[in-house]
Structures are given as structure tokens and as C-alpha cells.
Design a protein around this motif. Structure first.
Motif, mmCIF file in Angstrom:
data_model
loop_
_atom_site.group_PDB
_atom_site.id
_atom_site.type_symbol
_atom_site.label_atom_id
_atom_site.label_comp_id
_atom_site.label_asym_id
_atom_site.label_seq_id
_atom_site.Cartn_x
_atom_site.Cartn_y
_atom_site.Cartn_z
ATOM 1 N N SER A 119 6.174 2.721 4.222
ATOM 2 C CA SER A 119 5.106 2.167 5.257
ATOM 3 C C SER A 119 5.317 0.600 5.467
ATOM 4 N N SER A 120 5.452 0.111 4.516
ATOM 5 C CA SER A 120 5.696 -1.525 4.604
ATOM 6 C C SER A 120 6.621 -2.269 5.325
ATOM 7 N N ILE A 121 7.744 -1.471 5.771
ATOM 8 C CA ILE A 121 8.886 -2.015 6.662
ATOM 9 C C ILE A 121 8.684 -1.228 8.092
ATOM 10 N N LEU A 122 7.653 -0.472 8.498
ATOM 11 C CA LEU A 122 7.755 0.236 9.530
ATOM 12 C C LEU A 122 7.510 -0.653 10.760
ATOM 13 N N VAL A 123 6.626 -1.945 10.620
ATOM 14 C CA VAL A 123 6.230 -2.759 11.346
ATOM 15 C C VAL A 123 7.379 -3.940 11.626
ATOM 16 N N LYS A 124 7.706 -4.426 10.613
ATOM 17 C CA LYS A 124 8.749 -5.432 10.211
ATOM 18 C C LYS A 124 10.233 -4.988 11.071
ATOM 19 N N THR A 125 10.406 -3.661 10.916
ATOM 20 C CA THR A 125 11.648 -3.379 11.744
ATOM 21 C C THR A 125 11.494 -2.728 13.110
ATOM 22 N N PHE A 170 1.443 -7.034 -1.656
ATOM 23 C CA PHE A 170 2.442 -6.099 -1.022
ATOM 24 C C PHE A 170 2.067 -5.216 0.045
ATOM 25 N N HIS A 171 2.519 -5.015 1.115
ATOM 26 C CA HIS A 171 2.178 -4.190 2.377
ATOM 27 C C HIS A 171 1.256 -5.096 2.907
ATOM 28 N N THR A 172 1.341 -5.554 4.088
ATOM 29 C CA THR A 172 0.472 -6.170 4.975
ATOM 30 C C THR A 172 -0.666 -5.232 5.407
#
Length: 380
Positions: A175-181, A41-43
Motif C-alpha cells: 500500500s505504501s508504494i502504490l502512489v509513489k509508483t 511509515f506509510h504516508t
């Protein structure tokens, strides 16, 4: 189950007590693991292999473990599964946020509250039109589509109003989606790759991540022995004194010299969370420092290694073990040996070498190879 790509291992060197050196080598050679608990969970860049951490914890049993470079919390998760008191520190706020979420064994009631609010925030975000305030928008404008900015801002504001009991979990999911999006290539690359995704993607992804984290925490809760305390995790430089008392084992993987700019890689997250990233200039062994002034960077890295090793030694009980997993650096000026300075740092503070193992690995990203080491020392 997902597994990371296997990395080919070549020559192996074992030194010291053979009864310990061989299992050290076996632990270091592990290059795949089953997706379990909260580990994936979370890169977070360059995390220690969970099975390596598990094997090293089993090799050095005890009641407590401290990881001064805890990163995303791999050692702490496996330490909790082993029923130990676990302590972690890191210089990165993203690392602390991730480690707190990964080590959580929150109750089902708490997870239900988080899922319920996440669903409401996702529904609200799909209808959002408000852009972030200017101090957030300006540095992010070129990294996100406008509709993504409004969705993320709606979620951010909702989290700020959340019950403190569930806010840390929601923050980790955000935080976990901030780079993915974003239009950033990946968590380890600042290159920009512009793309178009359907509106509502950020909102949907946030809701999915909250549900995923809930499932992972529930799986971790099932295997952590009853009575095992929550991990104590703090934002702190490993070169500073550890304030958690003394432990049986310090197990850590410090930054490989010249490999990553761990703090700088979190820039988008720093902006969204309104955090200062001044620690980028204090980071041990950062890639940026080697690009700019390699000689000074090497001296600073050696001095930093001396400092964190001295702090770790003070944190150990008599008879305690320091176990360090580290790789050599690959820099513009050539390879950097990480094992000799680590050995010397331990010797300076009176730690006795027990055993070590080294393995040559292919570095696909740089089309070369590097040596990785696991070194163990005892406090007598």
C-alpha cells in the motif's frame, strides 16, 4: 532524522483550568518531531503530530485510550509506548491497514519471514509480464506505466498467497508504494504528473519498504513495556457505538470540516486491494460535500459531530476525559468554526468543559490561516 516542515504559529488563546490550558497550548504548538518508531511509515494525510499525542497522553494519565478517528495510528503508537491498552477505529480501510502495521510489535522471527518473502517477490516481479485482471486494470491504466502495472500485479498476487502471519505487514508495505509508483502527484493531490522510472523500481521499492518496516517495528518493540497488549483496531464509523468497553481517555483528531476527502484520496489503493469505496459518501466533513452543497454539508457535519461525541462519551469511564484536536474548516463559502459545534456536542451529552487552547496557524496550501483547537471535557 527527517522532520516535517515547521508551521508558524501566531496568536494563542487559553481558556478554563489554567493548570491544564497552558500544557494544552504547549502541546498544540509543537510543530516538529524526531522521526522515531513507525510514525513516518506509510504516508497518511493530516496525521496528529506524535509529540502532541505524547504530551496529551502524559497530561491525562490512565490505563486505556481510544481514538475513534485513528487514521494512521499516531495516538495508538504513543499509547502503546506509554504502556496503555489502545483502541482505534476508522472509516478508511487504508487507515486501518496503516495503523495495524504502525502499532505492530511483531517478533524478529515474523519480520525475518516477511523480509525473506519480500525479496523473493521482488525478484519475481522484475521478470513479470502479466497485467492485472481487467476489473483492476481498467481504472488504473492511465495512472501507471505498463511495466509498473506488471510488477505491482506480481507482488499483489504473491501477497495473496502469503502466510496470514505476515500478510498484513506485506499489504501495508505494498500500500505504501502504490502512489509513489503511480503518476499521481502525491497522497493528497489527484493531479497527474507523468514520469518515467527505470524498470524494476516498484519491485525494489517494495523490498526496501518491507526492510524499513522491519527496522521500525523492531525500534518500537524495544520501547513498548512488556505485557502491553496489541492495539485493537477495527473498521468502524466513529458515529456508531464503541464496542471495546470503557476507557480512561478518548483522544482524537476528527476530520477538519471541508479539508480533505480522506476516503476518495485512497482510490488507487481501493482498486489494487479490490475494495469498495462507498464510504466516500458517508465521510464526516468531506471536502466534496462542501463543494457540492455547503448548507447541507454543514448541517451533516454538525449532526455527525453530535453523533460521534455521544458515542465517545458512552465509551468513557466516570471521570474519564475526552480530548479533541481539531481545526477550523476552510471552504469555498468561507471559514467553518469547528470549536463551537464540538463544545455544544459535548454539552448535549453531559460532558463538562475542563480547558481548551487555540492557536492560529498559517495554511501554506491555501495562502491563509486557520485556527486549531484542543478541547477537553470530563465525564462526571
Amino acid at each position: 532524522m527527517r522532520k516535517p516542515r515547521a508551521i508558524q504559529a501566531h496568536e494563542r488563546i487559553l481558556l478554563g483550568d489554567s493548570a491544564i490550558a497552558k500544557p494544552l497550548g504547549d502541546a498544540l504548538a509543537i510543530d516538529v518531531f524526531d522521526d522515531r518508531y513507525t510514525h513516518l511509515f506509510h504516508t497518511y494525510p493530516a496525521g496528529l503530530n506524535p509529540d502532541t499525542a505524547k504530551a496529551l497522553l502524559e497530561l491525562f494519565p490512565g490505563n486505556s485510550v481510544y481514538d475513534p478517528f485513528c487514521g494512521g495510528g499516531t495516538v495508538l503508537v504513543e499509547g502503546r509506548v506509554a504502556g496503555r491498552k489502545t483502541f482505534g477505529t476508522d472509516l478508511s480501510r487504508t487507515a486501518i491497514r496503516t495503523a495495524l502495521a504502525r502499532t505492530s510489535t511483531a517478533s524478529e522471527e515474523t519480520l525475518t519471514k516477511a523480509r525473506s518473502l519480500a525479496r523473493k517477490l521482488a525478484e519475481r516481479a522484475r521478470k513479470a509480464t502479466e497485467m492485472p485482471p481487467e476489473h483492476i486494470l481498467e481504472p488504473l491504466r492511465d495512472w501507471y506505466a505498463p511495466y509498473v502495472l506488471t510488477e505491482l500485479e506480481s507482488i499483489r498476487l504473491g501477497i495473496l498467497e502469503a502466510d496470514p502471519e505476515i500478510r498484513p505487514l506485506l499489504e501495508a508495505c505494498f500500500s505504501s508504494i502504490l502512489v509513489k509508483t503511480s503518476w499521481r502527484k502525491s497522497d493528497t493531490s489527484a493531479q497527474r504528473q507523468k514520469h518515467n522510472r527505470p524498470t524494476g523500481t516498484a519491485a525494489i521499492l517494495f523490498h526496501k519498504k518491507v526492510r524499513e518496516l522491519g527496522r521500525r517495528i523492531a525500534a518500537l518493540r524495544e520501547v513498548v513495556p512488556e505485557g502491553t497488549p496489541e492495539s485493537q483496531i477495527a473498521l468502524q464509523d466513529a458515529r456508531k457505538p464503541f464496542i471495546g468497553g470503557t476507557v480512561d481517555l478518548v483522544l482524537t483528531s476528527p476530520p477538519y470540516p471541508g479539508t480533505y476527502d480522506y476516503v476518495a484520496l485512497q482510490h488507487l489503493r481501493h482498486v489494487w486491494f479490490e475494495e469498495r469505496d462507498n464510504n466516500v459518501y458517508d465521510e464526516l466533513g468531506s471536502r466534496k460535500s462542501w463543494r457540492e452543497k455547503s448548507r447541507q454539508a454543514r448541517r451533516a457535519w454538525v449532526e455527525g459531530t453530535d453523533a460521534w461525541t455521544a458515542s465517545a462519551a458512552k465509551a468513557l469511564k466516570p471521570g474519564g476525559i475526552l480530548c479533541v484536536v481539531i481545526g477550523d474548516g476552510i471552504t469555498p463559502t468561507g471559514p467553518i468554526d469547528s470549536s463551537a459545534p464540538t463544545d455544544e456536542a459535548a454539552r448535549k451529552v453531559g460532558l463538562h468543559a475542563v480547558a481548551r487552547a487555540s492557536i492560529e496557524r498559517v495554511d501554506h496550501a491555501r495562502n491563509t490561516s486557520r485556527w486549531e483547537h484542543v478541547l477537553t471535557f470530563k465525564k462526571v
